[in-house]
Design an enzyme around this catalytic site. Structure first.
Site, PDB file in Angstrom:
ATOM      1  N   ASN A 117      79.699  51.994  39.199  1.00 48.08           N
ATOM      2  CA  ASN A 117      78.399  51.895  39.860  1.00 48.08           C
ATOM      3  C   ASN A 117      78.617  51.998  41.364  1.00 48.08           C
ATOM      4  O   ASN A 117      79.702  51.684  41.870  1.00 48.08           O
ATOM      5  CB  ASN A 117      77.725  50.562  39.526  1.00 48.08           C
ATOM      6  CG  ASN A 117      76.314  50.475  40.108  1.00 48.08           C
ATOM      7  OD1 ASN A 117      75.573  51.452  40.089  1.00 48.08           O
ATOM      8  ND2 ASN A 117      75.938  49.306  40.617  1.00 48.08           N
ATOM      9  N   MET A 158      68.707  50.149  36.658  1.00 44.64           N
ATOM     10  CA  MET A 158      68.387  48.792  37.084  1.00 44.64           C
ATOM     11  C   MET A 158      68.442  47.793  35.937  1.00 44.64           C
ATOM     12  O   MET A 158      67.518  47.028  35.685  1.00 44.64           O
ATOM     13  CB  MET A 158      67.009  48.765  37.748  1.00 44.64           C
ATOM     14  CG  MET A 158      66.866  49.740  38.896  1.00 44.64           C
ATOM     15  SD  MET A 158      68.132  49.519  40.169  1.00 44.64           S
ATOM     16  CE  MET A 158      67.614  47.950  40.846  1.00 44.64           C
ATOM     17  N   ARG A 159      69.542  47.818  35.211  1.00 45.18           N
ATOM     18  CA  ARG A 159      69.741  46.807  34.180  1.00 45.18           C
ATOM     19  C   ARG A 159      71.174  46.300  34.295  1.00 45.18           C
ATOM     20  O   ARG A 159      72.122  47.082  34.441  1.00 45.18           O
ATOM     21  CB  ARG A 159      69.513  47.383  32.773  1.00 45.18           C
ATOM     22  CG  ARG A 159      68.065  47.695  32.460  1.00 45.18           C
ATOM     23  CD  ARG A 159      67.899  48.065  31.001  1.00 45.18           C
ATOM     24  NE  ARG A 159      68.170  46.936  30.107  1.00 45.18           N
ATOM     25  CZ  ARG A 159      67.251  46.062  29.705  1.00 45.18           C
ATOM     26  NH1 ARG A 159      66.009  46.184  30.125  1.00 45.18           N
ATOM     27  NH2 ARG A 159      67.563  45.083  28.887  1.00 45.18           N
ATOM     28  N   ILE A 160      71.327  45.003  34.245  1.00 47.09           N
ATOM     29  CA  ILE A 160      72.661  44.406  34.223  1.00 47.09           C
ATOM     30  C   ILE A 160      73.258  44.637  32.843  1.00 47.09           C
ATOM     31  O   ILE A 160      72.620  44.365  31.819  1.00 47.09           O
ATOM     32  CB  ILE A 160      72.594  42.890  34.507  1.00 47.09           C
ATOM     33  CG1 ILE A 160      71.920  42.637  35.862  1.00 47.09           C
ATOM     34  CG2 ILE A 160      73.989  42.279  34.459  1.00 47.09           C
ATOM     35  CD1 ILE A 160      72.667  43.238  37.028  1.00 47.09           C
ATOM     36  N   LEU A 161      74.470  45.147  32.788  1.00 45.28           N
ATOM     37  CA  LEU A 161      75.113  45.458  31.518  1.00 45.28           C
ATOM     38  C   LEU A 161      76.013  44.322  31.077  1.00 45.28           C
ATOM     39  O   LEU A 161      76.705  43.696  31.895  1.00 45.28           O
ATOM     40  CB  LEU A 161      75.919  46.750  31.654  1.00 45.28           C
ATOM     41  CG  LEU A 161      75.088  48.005  31.949  1.00 45.28           C
ATOM     42  CD1 LEU A 161      75.986  49.178  32.289  1.00 45.28           C
ATOM     43  CD2 LEU A 161      74.198  48.337  30.762  1.00 45.28           C
ATOM     44  N   HIS A 177      77.020  50.620  44.942  1.00 43.49           N
ATOM     45  CA  HIS A 177      76.097  49.637  45.525  1.00 43.49           C
ATOM     46  C   HIS A 177      75.956  49.921  47.012  1.00 43.49           C
ATOM     47  O   HIS A 177      76.955  50.168  47.698  1.00 43.49           O
ATOM     48  CB  HIS A 177      76.624  48.214  45.312  1.00 43.49           C
ATOM     49  CG  HIS A 177      75.700  47.161  45.827  1.00 43.49           C
ATOM     50  ND1 HIS A 177      74.587  46.749  45.144  1.00 43.49           N
ATOM     51  CD2 HIS A 177      75.717  46.452  46.994  1.00 43.49           C
ATOM     52  CE1 HIS A 177      73.959  45.818  45.852  1.00 43.49           C
ATOM     53  NE2 HIS A 177      74.625  45.632  46.986  1.00 43.49           N
ATOM     54  N   THR A 214      81.489  45.186  35.499  1.00 44.26           N
ATOM     55  CA  THR A 214      82.016  44.166  34.581  1.00 44.26           C
ATOM     56  C   THR A 214      80.865  43.305  34.083  1.00 44.26           C
ATOM     57  O   THR A 214      79.765  43.299  34.648  1.00 44.26           O
ATOM     58  CB  THR A 214      83.064  43.289  35.282  1.00 44.26           C
ATOM     59  OG1 THR A 214      82.529  42.792  36.521  1.00 44.26           O
ATOM     60  CG2 THR A 214      84.327  44.089  35.590  1.00 44.26           C
ATOM     61  N   ASP A 215      81.129  42.584  33.033  1.00 45.55           N
ATOM     62  CA  ASP A 215      80.109  41.747  32.395  1.00 45.55           C
ATOM     63  C   ASP A 215      79.669  40.635  33.340  1.00 45.55           C
ATOM     64  O   ASP A 215      80.488  39.831  33.794  1.00 45.55           O
ATOM     65  CB  ASP A 215      80.680  41.150  31.110  1.00 45.55           C
ATOM     66  CG  ASP A 215      79.632  40.372  30.321  1.00 45.55           C
ATOM     67  OD1 ASP A 215      78.445  40.418  30.706  1.00 45.55           O
ATOM     68  OD2 ASP A 215      80.020  39.732  29.326  1.00 45.55           O
ATOM     69  N   ASP A 270      77.693  42.739  40.464  1.00 46.48           N
ATOM     70  CA  ASP A 270      78.404  43.610  41.425  1.00 46.48           C
ATOM     71  C   ASP A 270      79.737  42.994  41.834  1.00 46.48           C
ATOM     72  O   ASP A 270      80.207  43.186  42.953  1.00 46.48           O
ATOM     73  CB  ASP A 270      77.562  43.879  42.679  1.00 46.48           C
ATOM     74  CG  ASP A 270      76.308  44.688  42.355  1.00 46.48           C
ATOM     75  OD1 ASP A 270      76.372  45.518  41.437  1.00 46.48           O
ATOM     76  OD2 ASP A 270      75.292  44.471  43.027  1.00 46.48           O
TER      77      ASP A 270
END
Length: 541
Positions: A102, A86-89, A104, A136-137, A151
């Site tokens: 990932n 649960m962390r945005i990369l 979803h 993706t970023d 996402d």
């Protein structure tokens, strides 16, 4: 082997499932979590998979990602898979590692947020699912999350999952996991492990090189609705249901109307047998009738009138036809209905019924009357190109056997040429042959069956059974001067020798045996004529 670095948040069920399956030879090389109490860590350790913990210590996103990279640095890996991480990369992590995937729990771009299941229920949609995508970023230069880009990476694959009445968030969440994510995530990993997936970040797409498969699809997504709950399956201790494809344009027993209200509904076996009977009579342009028992023909015939065709079909083996399924390729008239009512039948299916015929048929309380609701000519129009059979763990898919053998396809291989009448019977026998379980033998005369040997493990036994049925059970018929059809070649001359003893004078078969010359020689010595089609027609279901 493709090595995976798995980043998990809690139980990591998707990661462990992938490790169980090893799709494309992929397996977990390390599992990392942010919580030392995450159950996935113990589960991974029990499997001998190294684990790492990088807690959230209030540091910045980029600093945390550098610590994650440091923790992963001792390990070699070719793919990163997220599972509830649960962390945005940001690019700090993503630019330093191989492709990151990932899953979803929605069909993106629908319901991209943290509560996809609840959002789907609130929206009242009937289908949800899951999406495997490339990560993706989704941050800006300051490291803050850009919500519209979360996402938003290239989609690799998706899996639909139906929403059922009475679903709540937890039930839907579990079903999306087991019916969606457990299929889609391993599939995506397999494609990357096999080197078949190519990511193009500029166009935000993933291209997957398809397996060579000709006309058959590289992947099937089948959506069917439960059409009816059946009393039971093949046996009373088995539950069963019928699912319907409402896009099917071809006349079918699934979409036929049952006209006699009050009669019991069709059973699993009734549907299966009725489908087999209908597919058989779809072979013919002339008025045709077939009686099916346990998906095998008990008799089939064509004639100038439907009543004659039914009478000829029934007289092949009236004993075996008891309790069978009747299929007709013309509107059922009163005369035919009277003949059908003379003995017990389970189901009759036809493209229509006259009022008198329907009144007669509905006198039988438990005879189910199915109306295809189409013109007779529509039975010859085929819209469904494939057929499938579910196995434990998968599905067999093949093209339907719609091949038609004509006079031009027949190769005469014996000294004696067949007569025009024998050729007509051969072509009739071959159409029936396609619907007889292998090993299968058809004895026919004119355009009606005389004796059938079905579903035997020995072709000689099938011949002997067809001969016995013609001698013992056929009414007013005989194998003398008849044609024999065989769904596959004869490995030895013994089968044609047995057929000759029964009175068979002509044979239609595929050919292709190592001993074709011996079989042909036996036919010549017996004065028989034989043609080869060059194609077999096995039927195993």
């Amino acid at each position: 082997m493709t090595r995976i670095a798995g980043l998990a948040g809690n139980r990591g069920r998707n990661l462990l499932h992938i490790d169980d399956l090893e799709p494309g030879g992929a397996a977990l090389a390390v599992v990392l979590a942010t919580d030392a109490d995450a159950p996935v860590l113990d589960a991974a350790a029990e499997r001998g998979i190294p684990t790492e913990v990088v807690p959230r210590d209030g540091d910045s996103r980029r600093d945390h990602e550098r610590r994650v990279l440091d923790a992963l640095s001792p390990y070699e890996f070719d793919l990163v898979c997220l599972d509830g991480y649960m962390r945005i990369l940001s690019d700090t992590f993503l630019d330093e590692v191989p492709t990151t995937l990932n899953v979803h729990p929605s069909l993106l771009p629908s319901f991209p947020g943290m509560d996809a299941w609840g959002d789907a229920l609130d929206a009242g949609v009937k289908t949800v699912g899951c999406t495997v995508h490339v990560v993706t970023d989704a941050t800006n230069a300051a490291g803050n999350v850009v919500e519209s880009e979360v996402d938003g990476g290239p989609i690799v694959t998706q899996e639909p999952v139906p929403v059922y009445e009475g679903d709540d968030r937890e039930s839907l969440k579990e079903r999306v996991l087991y019916e969606g994510e457990f299929k889609a995530y391993p599939r995506a990993v397999k494609w990357f492990a096999e080197g078949r997936a190519t990511v193009d970040l500029e166009s935000n797409t993933v291209a997957v090189e398809a397996d060579e498969g000709g006309a058959l699809p590289a992947r099937r997504v089948v959506t069917e609705d439960r059409h009816a709950e059946l009393r039971y399956g093949e046996n009373p201790h088995q539950d069963a249901a019928l699912y319907a494809d409402y896009t099917c344009e071809e006349p079918s027993v699934v979409h036929a109307d049952q006209l006699n209200e009050g009669a019991k509904a069709l059973s699993y076996n009734n549907y299966n047998d009725a489908d087999g009977a209908l597919n058989l009579i779809k072979e013919f342009d002339e008025p045709a009738a077939a009686v099916i028992k346990h998906t095998n023909p008990a008799g089939c015939a064509t004639a100038d009138t439907l009543a004659e065709a039914y009478s000829d079909a029934l007289s092949t083996d009236a004993k075996s036809a008891y309790g069978g399924i009747v299929a007709l390729n013309r509107e059922c008239d009163a005369e035919t209905a009277e003949l059908v009512n003379d003995s017990f039948k389970e189901v009759v299916v036809a493209p229509g019924y006259t009022d008198d015929a329907l009144a007669t048929l509905t006198e039988k309380k438990n005879l189910r009357v199915l109306d295809l609701g189409c013109e007779p000519a529509a039975l010859r129009e085929r819209s469904e190109p494939m057929t499938s059979k579910d196995l434990v763990g998968g599905t067999l898919v093949q093209e339907r056997d719609l091949a038609a053998v004509t006079r031009r396809d027949l190769e005469v291989v014996t000294e004696r040429e067949p007569t025009d009448e024998e050729i007509e019977t051969m072509l009739f026998a071959w159409k029936v042959q396609k619907h007889v379980k292998s090993n299968g033998i058809v004895f026919a005369k004119d355009t009606e069956t005389v004796g059938l040997g079905v579903g035997q493990v020995s072709r000689v036994d099938a011949v002997e059974i067809a001969a016995m049925k013609a001698e013992r059970d056929a009414e007013g018929k005989s194998a003398d001067g008849a044609v024999m059809g065989s769904d596959a070649f004869f490995p030895f001359p013994d089968a044609v020798e047995k057929a000759a003893e029964a009175g068979i004078e002509a044979v239609i078969q595929p050919g292709g045996s190592k001993r074709d010359d011996q079989v042909i020689e036996a036919c010549d010595e017996l004065g028989m004529t034989m043609v080869m089609t060059g194609q077999r027609c096995f039927r195993h279901d």
